[in-house]
Design a protein around this motif. Structure first.
Motif, PDB file in Angstrom:
ATOM      1  N   ARG A   5       0.833  -1.183  -0.607  1.00 57.35           N
ATOM      2  CA  ARG A   5      -0.274   0.199   0.108  1.00 57.35           C
ATOM      3  C   ARG A   5       0.681   1.051   0.192  1.00 57.35           C
ATOM      4  O   ARG A   5       1.874   1.648   1.159  1.00 57.35           O
ATOM      5  CB  ARG A   5      -1.345   0.056   0.717  1.00 57.35           C
ATOM      6  CG  ARG A   5      -2.216   1.506   1.506  1.00 57.35           C
ATOM      7  CD  ARG A   5      -2.857   1.044   2.267  1.00 57.35           C
ATOM      8  NE  ARG A   5      -4.017   1.822   2.159  1.00 57.35           N
ATOM      9  CZ  ARG A   5      -4.241   2.137   3.327  1.00 57.35           C
ATOM     10  NH1 ARG A   5      -4.955   1.635   3.771  1.00 57.35           N
ATOM     11  NH2 ARG A   5      -5.363   3.818   2.799  1.00 57.35           N
TER      12      ARG A   5
ATOM     13  N   TYR B 127      -2.673  12.305   3.355  1.00 58.83           N
ATOM     14  CA  TYR B 127      -2.225  11.841   5.084  1.00 58.83           C
ATOM     15  C   TYR B 127      -1.534  12.923   5.936  1.00 58.83           C
ATOM     16  O   TYR B 127      -0.641  12.434   6.881  1.00 58.83           O
ATOM     17  CB  TYR B 127      -1.872  10.023   5.199  1.00 58.83           C
ATOM     18  CG  TYR B 127      -2.724   9.951   4.515  1.00 58.83           C
ATOM     19  CD1 TYR B 127      -4.233   8.777   5.658  1.00 58.83           C
ATOM     20  CD2 TYR B 127      -2.698   9.010   3.394  1.00 58.83           C
ATOM     21  CE1 TYR B 127      -4.927   7.966   4.865  1.00 58.83           C
ATOM     22  CE2 TYR B 127      -3.526   8.078   2.381  1.00 58.83           C
ATOM     23  CZ  TYR B 127      -4.722   7.973   3.845  1.00 58.83           C
ATOM     24  OH  TYR B 127      -5.442   6.704   2.939  1.00 58.83           O
TER      25      TYR B 127
ATOM     26  N   ARG C 281      -6.628   9.211  11.219  1.00 57.06           N
ATOM     27  CA  ARG C 281      -7.812   8.804   9.362  1.00 57.06           C
ATOM     28  C   ARG C 281      -6.581   7.206   9.010  1.00 57.06           C
ATOM     29  O   ARG C 281      -7.215   6.238   8.981  1.00 57.06           O
ATOM     30  CB  ARG C 281      -7.665   9.924   8.767  1.00 57.06           C
ATOM     31  CG  ARG C 281      -8.576   9.472   7.587  1.00 57.06           C
ATOM     32  CD  ARG C 281      -9.280  10.896   6.413  1.00 57.06           C
ATOM     33  NE  ARG C 281      -7.882  11.564   5.994  1.00 57.06           N
ATOM     34  CZ  ARG C 281      -7.165  11.713   5.027  1.00 57.06           C
ATOM     35  NH1 ARG C 281      -7.715   9.975   3.665  1.00 57.06           N
ATOM     36  NH2 ARG C 281      -6.154  12.194   4.956  1.00 57.06           N
ATOM     37  N   LEU C 282      -5.543   7.446   8.681  1.00 59.57           N
ATOM     38  CA  LEU C 282      -4.697   6.022   8.148  1.00 59.57           C
ATOM     39  C   LEU C 282      -4.762   4.790   9.085  1.00 59.57           C
ATOM     40  O   LEU C 282      -5.431   4.108   8.839  1.00 59.57           O
ATOM     41  CB  LEU C 282      -3.473   6.303   8.120  1.00 59.57           C
ATOM     42  CG  LEU C 282      -2.427   5.162   7.553  1.00 59.57           C
ATOM     43  CD1 LEU C 282      -3.033   5.184   6.182  1.00 59.57           C
ATOM     44  CD2 LEU C 282      -0.686   5.996   7.034  1.00 59.57           C
TER      45      LEU C 282
ATOM     46  N   ARG D  16      -7.146   4.842  10.648  1.00 62.60           N
ATOM     47  CA  ARG D  16      -8.432   4.179  11.041  1.00 62.60           C
ATOM     48  C   ARG D  16      -9.130   2.621   9.970  1.00 62.60           C
ATOM     49  O   ARG D  16      -9.814   2.102  10.133  1.00 62.60           O
ATOM     50  CB  ARG D  16      -9.721   5.378  11.722  1.00 62.60           C
ATOM     51  CG  ARG D  16      -9.629   5.762  12.533  1.00 62.60           C
ATOM     52  CD  ARG D  16     -11.058   6.846  12.762  1.00 62.60           C
ATOM     53  NE  ARG D  16     -10.847   7.428  11.484  1.00 62.60           N
ATOM     54  CZ  ARG D  16     -10.124   8.624  11.894  1.00 62.60           C
ATOM     55  NH1 ARG D  16      -9.535   9.569  13.094  1.00 62.60           N
ATOM     56  NH2 ARG D  16     -10.354  10.430  11.109  1.00 62.60           N
ATOM     57  N   GLU D  17      -8.220   4.122   8.623  1.00 68.01           N
ATOM     58  CA  GLU D  17      -8.503   2.405   7.470  1.00 68.01           C
ATOM     59  C   GLU D  17      -7.675   1.989   7.951  1.00 68.01           C
ATOM     60  O   GLU D  17      -8.412   0.352   7.540  1.00 68.01           O
ATOM     61  CB  GLU D  17      -8.446   3.138   6.284  1.00 68.01           C
ATOM     62  CG  GLU D  17      -8.713   4.731   5.754  1.00 68.01           C
ATOM     63  CD  GLU D  17      -8.255   5.691   5.131  1.00 68.01           C
ATOM     64  OE1 GLU D  17      -7.348   5.200   4.129  1.00 68.01           O
ATOM     65  OE2 GLU D  17      -8.480   6.940   4.880  1.00 68.01           O
TER      66      GLU D  17
ATOM     67  N   ALA E 169      -9.566  -0.849  10.323  1.00 71.78           N
ATOM     68  CA  ALA E 169     -10.801  -1.462   9.249  1.00 71.78           C
ATOM     69  C   ALA E 169     -10.649  -2.360   8.280  1.00 71.78           C
ATOM     70  O   ALA E 169     -11.345  -3.034   7.443  1.00 71.78           O
ATOM     71  CB  ALA E 169     -11.712  -0.230   8.721  1.00 71.78           C
ATOM     72  N   ASP E 170      -9.354  -2.226   7.519  1.00 76.08           N
ATOM     73  CA  ASP E 170      -8.564  -3.910   6.729  1.00 76.08           C
ATOM     74  C   ASP E 170      -8.706  -4.768   7.717  1.00 76.08           C
ATOM     75  O   ASP E 170      -7.981  -5.371   6.946  1.00 76.08           O
ATOM     76  CB  ASP E 170      -7.714  -2.747   5.922  1.00 76.08           C
ATOM     77  CG  ASP E 170      -8.311  -2.467   4.681  1.00 76.08           C
ATOM     78  OD1 ASP E 170      -9.555  -2.019   4.936  1.00 76.08           O
ATOM     79  OD2 ASP E 170      -7.208  -1.635   4.443  1.00 76.08           O
TER      80      ASP E 170
END
Length: 356
Positions: free
Chosen positions: A64, A72, A80-81, A83-84, A87-88
């Protein structure tokens, strides 16, 4: 000390940004990790430009690419990164960078109860070595060693057994319009990476031309490829290509990092400074004759799988004087480089070719 794990890590985030050479040195470790732990999902987080280094990884590795300076940016961007990533399914962090941004990311893992470990760079030992403290001049752990220790603390001990970014026995195709002919049977291809980011790590170009002249004379049927970016090449490309018929600056025609790696994989030997190209050649199983000035292999930045037998350097009381080669020469004459005879480099190339 191992990190206390409350539950097994199933999806590990591996982080390394910064210079190309530093990222390149993660490849042998990440590749070995993925093959030895096939049930572990690995996400490699780095700059988008280095994606070709990870293109042939085992299937449980995903790359990634992110831009921390724009997409970011700052603390809010990192949150935010994070949290992403969670979530993955990411549930563990291997921080192979160890800078403010990655420390902040690691703190979010810690506060969320997720295991995380960070690289220990050994800055004190490196400072002692370049300051010539008594009994401090010895081989320090390499970057690859330091990376493996991060995974060990997370419960994934690895001993790198990596050979090449490309599958065994396969040479990826070169870009169709790159201008590089197919390699003829028994033809020698010699790579030369004569530049680096700092003067303390750059062999004088006029002396490097002497190396090129001698190689061209000793191996008249060999092809020589000069690896450099456009800015580095601008002062020398026209002169060298005009003087040496079988020398080529492939440059932008290779289509980026992936094309350069494909070309490097066909080399018989690479001549390189202590720079990124030394590490890139190492990733395609090519022996490197490395040239060292203000820096020293003992600091830990020798290419993966390379040997100090082919490291060209001179013994001076003042060297090494820098970990990264970015300090001005205290003598003012960069004798650590100018005292290296071109013939000593050519002789090392000959030694490598005798054993190929």
């Amino acid at each position: 000390m191992p990190v206390a794990l409350h539950r097994p890590i199933r999806h590990l985030l591996v982080v390394r940004f910064s210079a190309l050479g530093d990222v390149a040195m993660t490849v042998p470790v990440v590749d070995t990790l993925a093959r030895h732990y096939p049930d572990l999902t690995v996400t490699m987080l780095s700059r988008p430009a280095v994606a070709p280094l990870f293109a042939y990884m085992p299937p449980n590795v995903t790359f990634r690419g992110v831009d921390l300076h724009h997409d970011y940016l700052g603390a809010e961007g990192l949150r935010r990164l994070f949290r992403e990533l969670v979530a993955d399914g990411v549930d563990g962090l291997a921080d192979l960078h160890g800078v403010l941004r990655t420390h902040y990311l690691r703190s979010m893992f810690f506060l969320s109860g997720l295991p995380a470990a960070s690289i220990r760079k050994g800055r004190r030992a490196k400072r002692r070595l370049i300051r010539h403290v008594p009994n401090a001049f010895f081989q320090l752990p390499t970057s690859v060693d330091r990376y493996t220790r991060v995974f060990e603390r997370l419960g994934f001990p690895v001993t790198p057994d990596f050979r090449s970014v490309f599958p065994s026995g396969r040479f990826p195709a070169l870009p169709a319009d790159c201008g590089v002919p197919e390699k003829a049977p028994h033809e020698l291809w010699i790579g030369i990476a004569p530049f680096s980011a700092h003067r303390g790590k750059t062999y004088p170009p006029d002396m490097m031309e002497e190396v090129i002249a001698r190689l061209s004379a000793f191996y008249p049927e060999a092809r020589l490829f000069v690896f450099s970016d456009a800015q580095e090449a601008s002062a020398w490309r026209e002169q060298w290509e005009a003087r040496y018929e079988r020398l080529l600056f492939p440059g932008p025609r290779m289509g980026g990092l992936g094309g350069e790696l494909a070309l490097m994989s066909r080399l018989d030997v690479m001549v390189s400074m202590d720079s990124a190209n030394m590490h890139l050649a190492s990733l395609v199983d090519v022996p490197v004759v490395s040239i060292w000035g203000a820096t020293h292999p003992f600091v830990g930045f020798l290419g993966y799988g390379q040997t100090t037998k082919y490291a060209v350097q001179v013994d001076l009381l003042c060297r090494p004087c820098s970990v990264f080669g970015n300090r001005a020469c205290r003598r003012g004459d960069y004798a650590c480089l100018t005292l290296i005879p071109p013939d000593s480099i050519v002789n090392r190339v000959a030694e490598v070719l005798q054993h190929r």
